[in-house]
Every structure is written in C-alpha cells, then in structure tokens.
Design an enzyme around this catalytic site. Structure first.
Site, mmCIF file in Angstrom:
data_model
loop_
_atom_site.group_PDB
_atom_site.id
_atom_site.type_symbol
_atom_site.label_atom_id
_atom_site.label_comp_id
_atom_site.label_asym_id
_atom_site.label_seq_id
_atom_site.Cartn_x
_atom_site.Cartn_y
_atom_site.Cartn_z
ATOM 1 N N GLU A 202 27.460 -14.682 11.816
ATOM 2 C CA GLU A 202 26.660 -15.782 11.260
ATOM 3 C C GLU A 202 27.215 -17.098 11.802
ATOM 4 O O GLU A 202 28.421 -17.360 11.714
ATOM 5 C CB GLU A 202 26.714 -15.742 9.725
ATOM 6 C CG GLU A 202 25.836 -16.807 9.094
ATOM 7 C CD GLU A 202 25.381 -16.460 7.674
ATOM 8 O OE1 GLU A 202 25.562 -15.306 7.235
ATOM 9 O OE2 GLU A 202 24.839 -17.358 7.008
ATOM 10 N N ARG A 203 26.343 -17.884 12.376
ATOM 11 C CA ARG A 203 26.735 -19.169 12.998
ATOM 12 C C ARG A 203 27.752 -18.972 14.114
ATOM 13 O O ARG A 203 28.589 -19.839 14.361
ATOM 14 C CB ARG A 203 27.295 -20.150 11.958
ATOM 15 C CG ARG A 203 26.459 -20.302 10.719
ATOM 16 C CD ARG A 203 25.059 -20.709 11.022
ATOM 17 N NE ARG A 203 24.202 -20.707 9.840
ATOM 18 C CZ ARG A 203 22.879 -20.866 9.893
ATOM 19 N NH1 ARG A 203 22.262 -20.985 11.048
ATOM 20 N NH2 ARG A 203 22.171 -20.868 8.794
ATOM 21 N N LYS A 333 32.438 -16.124 -2.113
ATOM 22 C CA LYS A 333 31.274 -17.007 -2.228
ATOM 23 C C LYS A 333 30.454 -16.448 -3.381
ATOM 24 O O LYS A 333 29.907 -15.343 -3.275
ATOM 25 C CB LYS A 333 30.483 -16.973 -0.916
ATOM 26 C CG LYS A 333 29.149 -17.695 -0.965
ATOM 27 C CD LYS A 333 28.508 -17.737 0.434
ATOM 28 C CE LYS A 333 27.138 -18.385 0.404
ATOM 29 N NZ LYS A 333 26.560 -18.536 1.757
ATOM 30 N N GLU A 337 23.639 -19.484 -2.621
ATOM 31 C CA GLU A 337 22.719 -18.947 -1.615
ATOM 32 C C GLU A 337 22.433 -17.451 -1.819
ATOM 33 O O GLU A 337 22.504 -16.658 -0.882
ATOM 34 C CB GLU A 337 23.252 -19.220 -0.203
ATOM 35 C CG GLU A 337 23.427 -20.708 0.068
ATOM 36 C CD GLU A 337 23.780 -21.074 1.501
ATOM 37 O OE1 GLU A 337 24.428 -20.265 2.176
ATOM 38 O OE2 GLU A 337 23.418 -22.188 1.930
ATOM 39 N N ARG A 382 21.699 -32.771 -4.354
ATOM 40 C CA ARG A 382 22.574 -31.662 -3.928
ATOM 41 C C ARG A 382 24.018 -32.122 -3.757
ATOM 42 O O ARG A 382 24.950 -31.370 -4.047
ATOM 43 C CB ARG A 382 22.032 -31.070 -2.617
ATOM 44 C CG ARG A 382 22.962 -30.044 -2.010
ATOM 45 C CD ARG A 382 22.294 -29.269 -0.905
ATOM 46 N NE ARG A 382 23.286 -28.553 -0.116
ATOM 47 C CZ ARG A 382 23.015 -27.879 0.986
ATOM 48 N NH1 ARG A 382 21.773 -27.814 1.442
ATOM 49 N NH2 ARG A 382 23.957 -27.246 1.649
ATOM 50 N N ASP A 411 27.124 -30.041 3.775
ATOM 51 C CA ASP A 411 27.368 -28.801 4.517
ATOM 52 C C ASP A 411 27.730 -29.037 5.978
ATOM 53 O O ASP A 411 26.881 -28.855 6.848
ATOM 54 C CB ASP A 411 26.116 -27.911 4.447
ATOM 55 C CG ASP A 411 26.355 -26.557 5.084
ATOM 56 O OD1 ASP A 411 27.528 -26.226 5.320
ATOM 57 O OD2 ASP A 411 25.375 -25.845 5.339
ATOM 58 N N GLU A 439 28.122 -25.264 14.052
ATOM 59 C CA GLU A 439 26.812 -24.942 13.469
ATOM 60 C C GLU A 439 25.832 -26.112 13.576
ATOM 61 O O GLU A 439 24.679 -25.929 13.930
ATOM 62 C CB GLU A 439 26.988 -24.538 12.004
ATOM 63 C CG GLU A 439 25.668 -24.289 11.301
ATOM 64 C CD GLU A 439 25.817 -23.863 9.853
ATOM 65 O OE1 GLU A 439 26.951 -23.660 9.387
ATOM 66 O OE2 GLU A 439 24.774 -23.740 9.173
ATOM 67 N N HIS A 567 21.276 -33.704 7.797
ATOM 68 C CA HIS A 567 20.409 -32.569 7.487
ATOM 69 C C HIS A 567 18.966 -32.779 7.945
ATOM 70 O O HIS A 567 18.026 -32.549 7.185
ATOM 71 C CB HIS A 567 20.444 -32.297 5.976
ATOM 72 C CG HIS A 567 20.320 -30.828 5.637
ATOM 73 N ND1 HIS A 567 19.144 -30.133 5.827
ATOM 74 C CD2 HIS A 567 21.204 -29.937 5.131
ATOM 75 C CE1 HIS A 567 19.311 -28.892 5.436
ATOM 76 N NE2 HIS A 567 20.557 -28.734 5.025
HETATM 77 O O1 GCW Z 1 24.854 -23.878 5.056
HETATM 78 C C1 GCW Z 1 25.325 -22.669 5.110
HETATM 79 C C2 GCW Z 1 25.263 -22.008 6.453
HETATM 80 C C3 GCW Z 1 25.340 -20.553 6.161
HETATM 81 C C4 GCW Z 1 26.684 -20.281 5.498
HETATM 82 C C5 GCW Z 1 26.819 -21.188 4.273
HETATM 83 C C6 GCW Z 1 28.168 -21.040 3.614
HETATM 84 C C7 GCW Z 1 27.921 -18.262 5.561
HETATM 85 O O2 GCW Z 1 24.093 -22.352 7.117
HETATM 86 O O3 GCW Z 1 25.190 -19.813 7.331
HETATM 87 O O4 GCW Z 1 26.795 -18.949 5.120
HETATM 88 O O5 GCW Z 1 26.641 -22.506 4.647
HETATM 89 O O6 GCW Z 1 29.039 -21.800 3.965
HETATM 90 O O7 GCW Z 1 28.320 -20.183 2.765
#
Ligand code: GCW
Length: 730
Positions: A202-203, A333, A337, A382, A411, A439, A567
């Site tokens: 991921e990323r 985490k 999300e 946010r 982020d 990213e 963003h």
């Molecule tokens: O904004 C997000 C990223 C996700 C990432 C998330 C995080 C791993 O786009 O890809 O997930 O942050 O940091 O948990």
C-alpha cells in the site's frame, strides 16, 4: 538438457564455428540473466569504492595495517565482514583480520567483556554513558602503538560504531584525533512497512514487497540480510513488517514461523520484528473478502474487556514469544478507515491498547497505538478529530503503550502544521510517524528530499511547557520525561533493484535513519554525506546535487499545494491534481479542504471558523488564529483568505498563488538544468535514470500548476499571468 545436447553436438566441429557458437550461447545466457551493473543502486550508500584523495588515503593506510576484532558472536562476524569489505574497498587494500594486536597501527574493535585490549584501556567512564547501543571511536595508543578503537557495551554498539567509522572514511574525515561518543537519542527507531501478505505494498512505489511470504520460512532471500544491513548502517533498530490495514493471518502459526525466519536474519543486525495486528483477530474469519473485519479465531466478540478475548491475546502473544523471544510488539490501526477497534464495543482506545499491552508486558513487548482517526461524528473539521479523541485519554494508557501520531493532523500532506497532539499528552509517550514513501509527494517519480520537511516538524516549538518545547524534545522524551521514546517511518522500499524506485528515494531512507539516531543533524550534512557515499566525491558535483536536493521539498509544496493548501490531489491514487474533486465522503474531497469561492480561498480554522487553532498552545494558537500573524506557509490551512488580500511580498493572494505555483515549476526546470551539467561525473545508468525522472517531474509540476490555477481562476475571476521561462530560484 537442451544445452548439453547442443554442446556435445559441437564436439568435433570446426574450431572456428564452435567458438562462434560458444560466443552466441554466452550472449544468450548474458541476456537471460538479470542485468546487474556495479552502479544499479543496489549497494545504496555502502559501495565502498576506492578513495581518490591521496592525502587522506595515506593517512588511513598508515593508521590501519590490520584489523583487530576480539570476541565471538554473529554480530561480530558481521562486523568482521563489513569492516574488511569497507576498508579493503576504500583503501584498495587487503588487510589482515587478527584477533590480537601484533603488527603496527590497527583498527581495534571490541567490548570490554570480550576484549582484553579494551579492558586494558579502561574506558569505563565513557562506557557508562553509552547505553546498550552507543559506541566510542577514539584515536588512542595501545602499548605505545597508535591505534583507532571502536568500543561499546554491547556488540550491537560495535556494529553501529563500525558503520559510523566507515561513514567517516567514505566522507574523507581525518581520524587522527578521533574522539566520538555517540548514542541514539530515540529508543525505538522503526520502519513501518505497509506491505500486504499478497506481496502488494500500500502506497509502495518501488515494486513488490521485499518479503516473499510464499517462500518463507524455507527460503531466505539474500535481500533480507542486505535490508537489515542497510538499516543497521543508519541505526534503525526495528521493523513492522506488514500493513497497518492488517490481515489477521499474520498471527497464524504459519506466519509466525515465517516471522521467526525473518527475525533470525535481522537479530544480529540489532533489528527487532514487530507486526501490525487486526483488532478483531480473535473473531471467526469473515466471508466478505473486502471487509477489514473478521479474524482467525472462533470467538463471537473482540471486546477488550471480555475475559475470553483477553485470554485469546495472552495465548497468542505467548505463542509468538515461544518462537521469537525478542519479538518487539504490535502496531495497531483501530477504528480508522474501516478497521475494527475497541469502539465497536463502546470501549476506549485505552481499553483496547491496554488489553494488548497487558499480554505483551511479561515479555517486554510494546503496543504502538495509532492516533490516525477521523470519525466525522467527533467534529466537522477532520483536522481536530484525533486531538479530541486522544487528549482525554492521557494518563490512561499502560506504561508499555505508545500513541503513534503522524506529523500533521490530516495525512502526510506536502506540508502541514504540526499535529496539535504533540505536547498535549504529557503522560503518554508519543511516537512520531513520518512517511518516507512519497504518497503525496510525487511517488517514486519526483525528486523530493524529505529531511528539510522532517526537520521543520522536529524543530517546531509547541510551547507546551513554554518556549523551547520543540517536537524533538517531545519525541526524545526530554520534555515530559517519557519512559520510552520512538519514531517510525513508513518505508519506501520494495523489490526494485535500487530498493526505492527513484535513486534519490534512497536519500530519504538514509535521512530517516540518521535523524532517528540523532535529530540534531542538519539536512545539509545528511544530504552531503549521502551524495558523497552514493554518487560522487567531487566537491563541485556534491555542491550542485546538494543545491538540487535542499530546495526540492519546498518546490514540491509550491507546485502542488502552496500557502497551506492541502488534500487537492486525485482521489485514491494521490498523485496528480484534482482540485475539483467533490464526490463521495466529504472529508475525502478536495472542495472540503480548499473551500474556494468568489471571495477567496482556504479553510477557516480560526476562532471564527472551526477553531482548530485553539488546539495549539499559546502563543501558537493566537499566532495561527490571526490572519496578520499566521505564517504564510500555513495561511490557507487556517484561514479563508480574500483573493485581494495583500501578502508580505506586496502581491495579492491570487498573484502570490500564481507566483508560488510557477516558482515550484521553475525549480524543477532548474534541477533538470543542473543535473544535465553532471553527465560527465555520474555513472551513466544512474545519470540517465535520474534524467528521465526529472523530465517526468517537470511535466507533472506543470500539470499541477496549470490544473490548479485554471481551476481556482474560476473563483478568483482574475487572469493567470503568462509565465516566462526565466528561472527564478529563491
Ligand atoms: O491516508 C491514508 C493512506 C492509506 C493509509 C492510511 C493510514 C495504510 O492513504 O493508504 O493506510 O492513511 O495511515 O492508515
């Protein structure tokens, strides 16, 4: 089989034809093998090519007629190998490795526990200050013979010291009066891999995951060792191997065996293995493939206060430590999300973290509980949510829990103000999470040196306990006397031959490690070291490349999101611009963040808006709150600003916006021009690789500028200036 048949057919043939055929076969074989050039970037900053400065070469050659390493351990074996490789390469020599001092001047390495020479020197007053990872490098006489010694309390300190010595030598530093005591300022210095168990990252922009899960534990890819070596060379001492969007399978017996194999490789390099866990692991598996919920157990709940759940985690942790006695702990985490967490059971983040912490405590394992949460129920803005969720929990976490926070409240944007959590949780060790993978900063296509960005965060004065409450003092524990300290970097490594996709991505991996060991290092010095060790020892070349790197982050901010914009990139992909993105979840759209209208631009987070400014300590809160005192780099982050607002430069906001976007583009043009002057001095493959990337970066920077300005113009109703090609570098 086919080849041997052909070869036997050759026997007896005319010699001329057979030679031709052999050559042909050789060519085919060479083509079939992956091309491995000496300068493909695989060696990172550790190529150890021969030094060309005769004066320093002479000094080193006089200083080192042999290498004396006393003691036995796997780490010492690695030190022998590394130091021999390094010194032989740098000096163009073949130095003997001895176990005692017999010849003339030598490099002597050992701990007092295993080395009689170190015992004789009695460096105990220095050693007590070094902790278990620190080292001492000193020019000193042993029995009247001038020597350079590396000593430490533990073998891992010797390894760090050896890498440091090699770094000094790669940088041509004189060792005549060497007297260096060094110990890390931060205890946990980790890479966080967002690597999935299916091999995707991921990323990740540098190929597939480094971990070949389907081959482990039987097959150990030599790259695991090289990865550990690279990390150790910059002082990184832990790795979270899997994505925070965790697959619960990482905790099955099958994967524990694979983790053990990795841990065995990493251990002698001082690197501990950690994993990201899914909070719902004790549950039954879910049949929904897209769900981030479900587990590997058979329980009906993952409620952290349920005795069966607590028992499940204790048993699981026990099972891990039976295989990996020095296992590091869990990164989590939760309730973010779509990931499950304690709030699913009306429990707090502290309840969740403490349950895991209790299971890990008997083995000295830790929990890193992420603060990356942004539940819209908590606040319409946010940027305020994590602070509001976490600060009330300060003091409620067990002692082996970190709260791990990203550097900014949204982020990993190209630039953010510091996350207001820093300074606001005096009773909870805060671990700083930085992102090495780019990213939001052009993936592995853009040359963006991140050390200046990280330094900006680290050197920000939060004023939490008055003036001098810098983020680095929070992260290194000095401000609040944290019982443990940590820093994490989301890795930019992958299966690409050069590890990071963009050769200059290596500089960010390197810089993260160097800063995590010593956050007081300057970005300039880190850049210079890295260039000298990786690209060239020619001072003019170094100067040129350093000048490209040093402004590259600010340039990226300028051509993507100047003046506090954030963003406004393509949804999901996070690469190109998409300021008009307005569909779907509000806080994933661009319009939510930039708030462009006919009057102006920016998110009003001041006291007349969302009041996010109030989450900062005085005087930052007032400084950010007031349009007149808010630093312009954060202007549109904290304020909705009129298009005609007069900026410090005398330009209006609209003019300044246009100016900044174009300055960013110009910088990239200038980087290209500078790089083109280096053709003669840089390895050809690397030169071409970077040249191509820079061309892409320029194209992208123009797209960013033009897309954003054309879009914002619809609101400002003012002309976009015609940009001259004249390059202005600030
Ligand atoms: O904004 C997000 C990223 C996700 C990432 C998330 C995080 C791993 O786009 O890809 O997930 O942050 O940091 O948990």
């Amino acid at each position: 089989m086919r080849y041997s048949a052909n070869v036997s057919y050759l026997i007896g043939m005319d010699m001329k034809y057979s030679m031709q055929y052999m050559l042909f076969v050789l060519c085919i074989l060479l083509l079939a093998c992956p091309m491995v050039s000496a300068h493909d970037g695989y060696d990172l900053w550790m190529a150890y090519s021969k030094l060309d400065d005769e004066t320093i070469l002479k000094e080193y050659k006089q200083a080192f007629s042999s290498i004396v390493i006393q003691g036995q351990s796997e780490t010492l074996r690695i030190i022998r190998e590394e130091v021999k490789k390094g010194l032989d390469g740098l000096l163009g020599a073949d130095l003997p490795i001895c176990s005692t001092l017999t010849t003339g001047c030598s490099l002597v390495i050992g701990t007092p526990t295993q080395s009689n020479l170190m015992q004789k020197l009695d460096l105990s007053s220095e050693l007590v200050t070094l902790g278990h990872e620190g080292f001492l490098i000193r020019a000193i006489e042993i029995d009247g013979i001038p020597s350079v010694v590396i000593t430490a309390n533990e073998d891992i300190g010797l390894l760090y010291g050896s890498f440091h010595l090699l770094r000094l030598m790669q940088n041509g530093q004189s060792l005549r009066d060497a007297n260096i005591c060094s110990r890390p300022r931060i205890q946990y210095r980790l890479l966080n891999h967002w690597d999935n168990l299916n091999g995707s990252v991921e990323r990740g922009y540098a190929g597939r995951s480094l971990w070949k899960w389907n081959e482990l534990p039987e097959t150990i890819d030599p790259r695991y060792r090289d990865y550990a070596r690279a990390n150790a060379s910059v002082g990184i001492n832990g790795t979270v191997v899997n994505n925070v969007n965790a697959n619960p399978a990482i905790l099955t017996a099958e994967y524990i065996a694979k983790l053990k194999a990795l841990a065995d490789v990493f251990r002698p390099y001082g690197i501990k293995v950690f994993v990201s866990i899914r909070f719902s692991s004790p549950l039954r598996p879910t049949s929904d493939k897209n769900s981030r919920r479900g587990g590997i157990g058979s329980l009906e709940t993952a409620d952290p206060l349920d005795p069966d759940v607590r028992h499940w985690w204790k048993e699981k942790v026990k099972e891990i430590y039976q295989s990996i006695p020095d296992f590091g702990g869990f990164l989590v985490k939760a309730n973010s999300e779509g990931m499950p967490g304690p709030q699913d059971y009306k429990r707090t983040h502290a309840d969740g973290a403490n349950m895991l912490a209790e299971a890990l405590a008997p083995y000295s394992g830790i929990v890193m509980w992420r603060a990356f949460v942004y539940d819209p129920e908590v606040d319409p803005d946010r940027a305020k949510r994590a602070y509001k969720e976490f600060t009330p929990l300060d003091g409620q976490f067990n002692t082996n829990v970190f709260v791990q926070s990203k550097n900014g409240p949204i982020d990993f944007q190209p630039r953010e103000p510091v996350h207001p959590l820093f300074g606001a949780m005096p009773k909870t060790p805060l671990m700083l999470e930085l992102q090495i993978t780019q990213e939001y900063l052009g993936h592995s296509k853009h040359l963006v040196f991140l050390a200046p960005m990280w330094k900006e965060y680290l050197e920000f004065d939060t004023h939490a306990k008055g003036q001098g409450s810098h983020v680095y003092r929070i992260v290194d524990g000095a401000l609040h006397n944290y019982s443990m300290t940590g820093i994490a970097g989301v890795a930019n490594t992958g299966s690409d031959r050069n590890w990071c996709g963009h050769l200059f991505g290596q500089a960010n991996w390197y810089a993260f490690g160097r800063l995590s060991w010593d956050h007081s290092l300057s970005s300039e010095s880190i850049a210079e070291e890295w260039i000298r060790m990786t690209l060239s020892r020619n001072n003019d070349v170094i100067k040129t490349i350093k000048s490209m790197m040093m402004g590259s982050w600010e340039a990226c901010v300028n051509y993507m999101t100047p003046l506090g914009l954030h963003h406004i990139m393509q949804e999901g992909f996070h690469y190109g611009p998409s300021p008009d993105h307005a569909r779907g979840r509000q806080d994933w759209t661009s319009v939510y963040y930039h708030r462009a209208d006919s009057e102006g631009l920016g998110f009003n987070r001041s006291s007349t808006g969302s009041q996010a400014t109030s989450q900062y300590f005085s005087p930052n809160a007032e400084r950010f709150d007031n349009l007149k005192t808010c630093p312009e780099k954060y202007l549109l982050w904290f304020h909705h600003v009129n298009w005609d607002h007069k900026m410090e430069s005398g330009r209006t906001l609209w003019e300044e916006l246009c100016y900044k976007y174009n300055t960013g583009v110009n910088y990239v043009k200038e980087m290209r021009r500078k790089w083109d002057t280096l053709e003669k001095y840089i390895d050809k493959d690397i030169y071409l690789h970077v040249q191509k990337k820079l061309a892409t970066q320029e194209k992208d920077a123009i797209v960013w500028r033009d897309t954003c300005l054309n879009y914002f113009q619809k609101f400002s109703n003012k002309p976009v200036p015609v940009f001259s090609d004249k390059v202005i570098i600030e």
